[in-house]
Design an enzyme around this catalytic site. Structure first.
Site, PDB file in Angstrom:
ATOM      1  N   CYS A  66       0.840  -1.208   0.000  1.00  0.00           N
ATOM      2  CA  CYS A  66       0.000   0.000   0.000  1.00  0.00           C
ATOM      3  C   CYS A  66       0.877   1.261   0.000  1.00  0.00           C
ATOM      4  O   CYS A  66       1.655   1.482   0.934  1.00  0.00           O
ATOM      5  CB  CYS A  66      -0.919  -0.021   1.223  1.00  0.00           C
ATOM      6  SG  CYS A  66      -1.714   1.547   1.587  1.00  0.00           S
ATOM      7  N   CYS A  69       0.369   3.487   3.023  1.00  0.00           N
ATOM      8  CA  CYS A  69       1.035   2.951   4.212  1.00  0.00           C
ATOM      9  C   CYS A  69       2.518   3.273   4.178  1.00  0.00           C
ATOM     10  O   CYS A  69       3.120   3.643   5.198  1.00  0.00           O
ATOM     11  CB  CYS A  69       0.841   1.439   4.290  1.00  0.00           C
ATOM     12  SG  CYS A  69      -0.886   0.896   4.311  1.00  0.00           S
TER      13      CYS A  69
END
Length: 391
Positions: A66, A69
Site C-alpha cells: 500500500c 502505508c
C-alpha cells in the site's frame, strides 16, 4: 611551505566534512532504527496478550504494498519514538500475513488506525502526519471529562464548538453515564462536570442537570440529568445542529454527522419559509433528540425532493434516515401544521410508519405460481412466517 600548509588544511577540511556527513547518515540511520524499534509488530502469537494489557495505544492495520502505508510509515515510526516517554505504545499489523486479526476488526482499507483505550478499540479520528498522531494520542491520555469550577467555567464553556457540562454529584450515576458518552464522543465534543450547586443556580440549570453550550442559535440547551446512555448521546448530537436551521450543500455534512434522522421542511418562498418556521419551531424543540428539523429551499433542491419521492407540491415534509437509508413521506394532500406534522413525527418515533419506496405497480392478477414481487409488497410477502419463500 605556505602552499603545502594550505593544501593540508583543505585536505583536513574535506576529511572533516566527509566524516561529518558520514556521522549524519549514521545518526539518521540510528534514529530511524530506534523509531522503527518503537513500533511493535503484532501477530497471532502476541496480539491478544499485548492488546489486553494496553491502557492507551494506537494500532495500524496495513499492507506492505500500500503506497499510503509506505508514505505514512516514517512519521508513524517517529511518532512511536516520541510517544514512548508518555507511556503510549504504537503497533502495527500486517494484514497480508495476519488476515484473521484484520477480519476480526472489519478492516476494509489501508492504512486503518484504531485506538485502544482501556482495552476497547475505537476509531482514530486524526490525520496521518507525525505531529497530528502525537497530539491526538496525548489528548486521548487526558480525562474525557474535565472537572470545572466557578473560576474555570467561562473559559471552559468557550473552549469548543460544542461544550457539554454536567451539574451533578461526584459519585453519581449521572456522572458515570456522562463519562461513558464522553469516551465515545470525545473527538467531536468537549465534556466537563461540576459539583457546585451555586454555579448551577447561577447558570439557571437544575441540579442534577445538563447544559450544552454552543456558538449558534439558542447558545445553550438544557436537559434533565439521565443515566440512559442512548438518551444522553441523542441529547448531545441533537444540540450539534441548529434548531430549524437551513439545510444546504454547505450544511448537509453537519446534519449527517449528527447521526439523527432529518425532518426536511420544503418551502418555495420567503413567506412560506417564515410561516413554516413559526408553525413548527415548538415541534422541532420537542422532538429534537430524535429528528433534526431543517428548512430546505425547494427551488434550489428540487432534484433532492424528487429523489425521495416527493411530488412538486409545496410546502412538503419528509423524514430522511441517512443511517438506515429510509425515507418517510408526510401525505402531500394534508396541510403542514403543528398537529399534522406532530402526529407524523410521533408515529415515526413510535415506529408506526412504513418507509416509502420507489415501487412498480402490478397490473392484473398476481396470485399464480410465481409472484411478481415489488418494493411495496416486499416485507409483507418475504417475511410471511406462514410460508417458505424463494426469491
Amino acid at each position: 611551505m605556505k602552499l603545502d600548509s594550505l593544501r593540508v588544511v583543505r585536505t583536513m577540511t574535506a576529511v572533516t566534512l566527509a566524516f561529518t556527513g558520514l556521522a549524519a547518515i549514521v545518526s539518521a540511520a540510528d534514529a530511524a532504527k530506534t523509531a522503527q524499534a518503537a513500533v511493535i509488530n503484532l501477530n497471532s502469537k502476541n496480539y491478544k496478550a499485548w492488546t489486553a494489557t494496553r491502557d492507551l495505544a494506537l494500532v495500524e492495520f496495513y499492507a506492505p504494498w500500500c503506497s499510503y502505508c509506505q508514505a505514512m510509515a516514517p512519521g508513524y515510526e517517529s511518532a512511536a519514538a516520541e510517544l514512548k516517554d508518555d507511556g503510549i505504545a504504537l503497533a502495527k499489523v500486517d494484514c497480508t500475513k495476519e488476515s484473521e486479526i484484520c477480519e476480526m476488526h472489519n478492516i476494509e482499507g489501508y492504512p486503518t488506525l484504531k485506538v485502544i483505550d482501556n482495552g476497547v478499540f475505537a476509531a482514530y479520528n486524526g490525520t496521518r502526519q507525525q505531529n497530528s498522531i502525537v497530539e491526538y494520542m496525548r489528548k486521548r491520555k487526558l480525562p474525557a471529562v474535565e472537572e470545572v469550577t466557578s473560576k474555570t467555567f467561562d473559559k471552559f464553556t468557550n473552549s469548543g464548538h460544542i461544550v457539554v457540562v454536567g451539574f451533578f454529584g461526584e459519585k453519581s450515576a449521572e456522572l458515570e453515564t456522562l463519562k461513558t458518552v464522553a469516551n465515545e464522543l470525545r473527538d467531536e465534543y468537549t465534556f466537563g462536570y461540576t459539583t457546585d450547586k451555586t454555579l448551577a443556580a447561577k447558570q439557571g440549570v437544575a441540579f442534577p442537570g445538563l447544559a450544552i453550550y454552543k456558538g449558534f442559535d439558542t447558545h445553550k440547551d438544557e436537559f434533565e440529568a439521565t443515566t440512559n446512555v442512548s438518551l444522553l448521546r441523542a441529547s448531545v448530537r441533537s444540540s450539534s445542529v441548529p434548531l430549524m436551521g437551513e439545510l444546504s450543500a454547505q450544511t448537509f455534512v453537519t446534519y449527517a454527522r449528527a447521526g439523527i434522522p432529518i425532518g426536511l421542511v420544503f418551502y418555495d418562498s420567503a413567506e412560506s419559509r417564515k410561516e413554516l418556521e413559526s408553525e413548527l419551531l415548538s415541534l422541532a424543540t420537542r422532538y429534537r433528540r430524535w429528528v433534526s428539523m431543517a428548512l430546505v429551499d425547494a427551488n434550489v433542491y428540487r432534484k433532492h425532493a424528487k429523489s425521495i419521492n416527493l411530488k412538486e407540491k409545496w410546502p412538503a415534509f419528509a423524514i430522511q434516515d441517512i443511517n438506515k437509508q429510509f425515507k418517510y413521506i408526510h401525505p402531500q394532500d394534508k396541510p403542514l401544521t403543528k398537529d399534522t406534522v406532530g402526529d407524523f413525527v410521533a408515529d415515526f418515533f413510535n415506529d408506526k410508519l412504513a418507509p416509502d419506496y420507489k415501487t412498480q405497480v402490478i397490473f392484473g392478477p398476481n396470485d399464480g405460481g410465481v409472484y411478481d414481487l415489488v418494493a411495496s409488497k416486499f416485507k409483507e410477502v418475504v417475511f410471511d412466517k406462514s410460508k417458505d419463500v424463494l426469491i
